[in-house]
Scaffold this motif. Sequence first.
Motif, PDB file in Angstrom:
ATOM      1  N   LYS A 134       0.845  -1.196   0.000  1.00 33.29           N
ATOM      2  CA  LYS A 134       0.000   0.000   0.000  1.00 33.29           C
ATOM      3  C   LYS A 134       0.879   1.244   0.000  1.00 33.29           C
ATOM      4  O   LYS A 134       2.004   1.219   0.498  1.00 33.29           O
ATOM      5  CB  LYS A 134      -0.913   0.025   1.234  1.00 33.29           C
ATOM      6  N   LEU A 135       0.345   2.326  -0.549  1.00 35.23           N
ATOM      7  CA  LEU A 135       1.054   3.601  -0.547  1.00 35.23           C
ATOM      8  C   LEU A 135       0.862   4.289   0.801  1.00 35.23           C
ATOM      9  O   LEU A 135      -0.262   4.409   1.288  1.00 35.23           O
ATOM     10  CB  LEU A 135       0.526   4.493  -1.673  1.00 35.23           C
ATOM     11  N   MET A 136       1.949   4.708   1.403  1.00 33.76           N
ATOM     12  CA  MET A 136       1.922   5.392   2.702  1.00 33.76           C
ATOM     13  C   MET A 136       0.988   4.691   3.700  1.00 33.76           C
ATOM     14  O   MET A 136       0.000   5.250   4.144  1.00 33.76           O
ATOM     15  CB  MET A 136       1.508   6.857   2.523  1.00 33.76           C
ATOM     16  N   PRO A 137       1.303   3.438   4.060  1.00 33.64           N
ATOM     17  CA  PRO A 137       0.437   2.694   4.974  1.00 33.64           C
ATOM     18  C   PRO A 137       0.242   3.368   6.329  1.00 33.64           C
ATOM     19  O   PRO A 137      -0.765   3.135   7.005  1.00 33.64           O
ATOM     20  CB  PRO A 137       1.156   1.342   5.120  1.00 33.64           C
ATOM     21  N   ALA A 169      -4.555   9.019  -1.922  1.00 35.90           N
ATOM     22  CA  ALA A 169      -3.318   9.523  -2.519  1.00 35.90           C
ATOM     23  C   ALA A 169      -2.956   8.726  -3.772  1.00 35.90           C
ATOM     24  O   ALA A 169      -2.501   9.299  -4.772  1.00 35.90           O
ATOM     25  CB  ALA A 169      -2.182   9.459  -1.501  1.00 35.90           C
ATOM     26  N   LEU A 170      -3.169   7.420  -3.719  1.00 40.91           N
ATOM     27  CA  LEU A 170      -2.888   6.571  -4.875  1.00 40.91           C
ATOM     28  C   LEU A 170      -3.730   6.991  -6.081  1.00 40.91           C
ATOM     29  O   LEU A 170      -3.207   7.129  -7.206  1.00 40.91           O
ATOM     30  CB  LEU A 170      -3.167   5.113  -4.510  1.00 40.91           C
ATOM     31  N   ARG A 171      -5.013   7.230  -5.861  1.00 42.11           N
ATOM     32  CA  ARG A 171      -5.902   7.635  -6.958  1.00 42.11           C
ATOM     33  C   ARG A 171      -5.509   9.007  -7.504  1.00 42.11           C
ATOM     34  O   ARG A 171      -5.523   9.239  -8.719  1.00 42.11           O
ATOM     35  CB  ARG A 171      -7.359   7.652  -6.483  1.00 42.11           C
ATOM     36  N   LEU A 172      -5.158   9.932  -6.602  1.00 42.51           N
ATOM     37  CA  LEU A 172      -4.789  11.277  -7.041  1.00 42.51           C
ATOM     38  C   LEU A 172      -3.563  11.247  -7.939  1.00 42.51           C
ATOM     39  O   LEU A 172      -3.532  11.881  -9.002  1.00 42.51           O
ATOM     40  CB  LEU A 172      -4.531  12.177  -5.829  1.00 42.51           C
ATOM     41  N   LEU A 173      -2.541  10.502  -7.521  1.00 49.13           N
ATOM     42  CA  LEU A 173      -1.305  10.480  -8.293  1.00 49.13           C
ATOM     43  C   LEU A 173      -1.487   9.749  -9.619  1.00 49.13           C
ATOM     44  O   LEU A 173      -0.989  10.194 -10.657  1.00 49.13           O
ATOM     45  CB  LEU A 173      -0.185   9.840  -7.474  1.00 49.13           C
TER      46      LEU A 173
END
Length: 459
Positions: A209-212, A222-226
């Motif tokens: 996961k991103l930034m767990p 955050a994943l969707r935004l990037l």
Amino acid sequence: MAVPRILVVGGGFAGMETARKLERTLRPGEASLRLVAPYDHQLYLPLLPHVAAGILTPQSVAVPLRRLLRRTVIVPGAAVGVDPAAKAVVIRKINGDTIVEHYDYLVLTPGSVTRQFDIPGVDRHAVGMKTLAEAAWVRDHVISQLDLAAACDDRAEREMRLQFVVVGGGYAGTETAAYLHDLTAAAVRRYPGLDPTLIKWHLVDIAPKLMPELGDRLGAKALRLLRGRGVEISLGVSVAEATRYTVTLTDGRELPCHTLIWTAGVAASPLVATLEARTDHGRLVVRPDLTVPGLDGVLGLGDAAAVPDLAKGGDAVCPPTAQHAMRQGWTAAKNITAALRGEPLSAYHHRDLGLVVDLGSAQAVSRPLGVDLTGLPAQIVARGYHLAALRTVPARVRTLTNWALNTLAGYDFIRTGLQSGRPATLKDFEKTDVYLSPDAIAAHVEEHPAAVGGARAKG
């Protein structure tokens, strides 16, 4: 009776706050204060991605130590070894001379270095985001790749120069990828001959996961935004090998590129190993009051120390964050003052205030005090926190002005050329190979014995 000697090693959050608070709590003449630091500034690390993108000037995030400290003697150099038995620290000054500083109280805050994991090629072909020099180099390098891509006729080489890889899905890597992606997306509009679709930013992390640390909801946001902005994110994979022209991932993919930015975690400064004291995953083991067991007069704090997290019961250790380092500095100063005056020491206890991640373009994800925020409210909180954490009014004014100017005028794309042709490896920037062996430390200390009549640490 000689005045007690207090030596602070490191001018980051923990070291600077310790010295600053000691100046306020100790009476003039109660002790001598000396601070060893290779640079003459306290660097606000969380905003380095803004410097790399050219939004903030280096002066905005580098606060001069001599502006903050009035009674502390600053020794310009790096501590390369510690001899606790002799109460001495070996220092290599910036002019190359080696000296020995003796102490009655030693505050160890040497910080951390970028963790490399012994992956082939990373030490020679990756650059981090831990110093001002690295941020400046990355900015020059990224803009250089755009200029070189525009200048070349070979499509394969152009594609290679326009691919950028950032390793590390924590807040440092995520913000670096977000801001530099925005920089190149804005810059390519000024390069009529370049195909914008050739610019690719890859964010790679071994975690699933991103930034767990933000939790599932904010990490997914955050994943969707990037990804919505065009950043390609690969989770559950890492780097198997890096060369000058390629990055090979553990899933077998080979990414042709000239740019590898490494933000895959930190490790305690190699200085810790020179003490031959007990460590926890490389960090110096300390008591809740920050003292080091078995070492008279030595305190450890910041990224290099495994400080028990009493807010979580004491079984875990505090994460290596700026807010913990700053507050540990306050506790260290309080405890040294107490020891000098024969008073009891206090345990460090602080509840984490949360994490703020500024993704640029009015996008952010933040969790202040356990409250999930996204979008502009999250960015306002993130930038408000950073402004409050900067230690001087001039730094805050510069930062706020730069943010406003970037919002109104957009990015500029200036390649200074100052870094052109210079070595650019993690070792070059972070100087991880300068530390001494126990025998070398002992030899230096023997050549520089303590002055007769030095004060002795109490407690």
